[in-house]
Enzyme design. Structure first.
Site, PDB file in Angstrom:
ATOM      1  N   SER A   1       0.746  -1.213   0.080  1.00 25.46           N
ATOM      2  CA  SER A   1      -0.187  -0.120  -0.047  1.00 25.46           C
ATOM      3  C   SER A   1       0.853   1.236  -0.103  1.00 25.46           C
ATOM      4  CB  SER A   1      -0.879  -0.221   1.125  1.00 25.46           C
ATOM      5  OG  SER A   1      -1.523   1.380   1.312  1.00 25.46           O
TER       6      SER A   1
ATOM      7  N   TYR B   1      -1.745  -1.084  10.247  1.00 26.40           N
ATOM      8  CA  TYR B   1      -2.010  -1.317   8.884  1.00 26.40           C
ATOM      9  C   TYR B   1      -0.652  -0.945   8.150  1.00 26.40           C
ATOM     10  CZ  TYR B   1      -3.892  -1.584   4.030  1.00 26.40           C
ATOM     11  OH  TYR B   1      -3.760  -1.676   2.864  1.00 26.40           O
TER      12      TYR B   1
END
Length: 262
Positions: free
Chosen positions: A139, A152
């Protein structure tokens, strides 16, 4: 990709499902894994419009036992995996101060350790064949920190470090490693993100709702794999944050500090 054996995790929805259909259009022989078997079957039906082979296996990739079992099943059918796409993952929408360590561990188990363990079990076959391609879907928050995504972001930073190191180790084994860092892609990831209570966030982020279509994202990823890209960003104008963080850190800090994270 014609006739290549491609294993995609997190393939029941979002980027994973879009990748499955895109690889199918390329004529790949597919192996799809996710927790929800019924959703996987739905993806398989779409893929079978383009390829003759699409196997589905339900597994929770945050559990080592599930990973071991699914690898055993796959290896009974396929001696070679040409492309492994580690896409399974879960996001977060909670402040670090409010989030229990159990939720931090849950995200790390799925996003990082699940991908790493599956890679370690598939890698010996690739080494034996001196051939293969490993893809890690990270990401853009694996490049910088961002509010409400502490665990995350940490898991994606870990992905970046592990697979960069692995790429260097495999430089002379004819095994390629591609790290994909998506930005805002129109999927359900924000709805399924965990809150500080460990339940689904249940809301679509406004930016994500206007993000890149998952099918367009999948096409860009496959293009990057074909070109043996080492590290690729996929998304829209939000990708500028990666460059701002790298070259204008003071501006980056000013921008993230303005974000309402309360």
């Amino acid at each position: 990709m014609s006739n290549k054996i491609v294993w995609i995790t997190g393939a029941s929805s979002g980027i994973g499902a879009a990748l499955a259909e895109s690889f199918a259009r390329e004529g790949a022989r597919l192996i799809l894994t996710a927790r929800n078997l019924e959703k996987l079957k739905g993806v398989r039906e779409k893929c079978l419009n383009y390829t003759n082979e699409c196997d589905v296996y339900a597994a929770d990739l945050s559990l080592s036992s599930d990973i071991e079992q699914v690898v055993k099943k796959v290896q009974e059918r396929h001696k070679v995996i040409d492309v492994l796409v580690n896409n399974a993952g879960m996001s977060q929408r909670s402040l670090a101060k409010d989030t229990s360590i159990d939720i931090d561990r849950k995200l790390m188990e799925l996003n990082f350790f699940g991908a790493v363990y599956l890679t370690k079990l598939v890698l010996p076959g690739m080494l034996n064949n001196q051939s293969g391609h490993i893809v890690a879907v990270s990401s853009i928050v694996g490049k910088f920190g961002f509010p409400l995504r502490s665990a995350y972001s940490a898991s994606k930073h870990a992905i970046q470090g592990f697979y960069e190191s692995l790429r260097a180790e495999l430089a002379f084994d004819n095994i390629n490693v591609t790290i994909v860092s998506p930005g805002r892609i129109k999927t359900e990831i924000s709805k399924n993100a965990l809150t500080e209570r460990g339940v689904k966030h249940g809301e679509m982020d406004p930016g994500q709702a206007n993000g890149m279509d998952a099918d367009a994202c999948a096409r860009k990823i496959i293009k990057a794999i074909k070109a043996d890209k080492k590290d690729v960003l996929v998304g829209g104008k939000e990708l500028m944050m990666v460059h701002i963080y790298k070259y204008l850190p003071a501006l980056y800090n000013k921008m993230v500090n303005k974000i309402n994270s309360k």
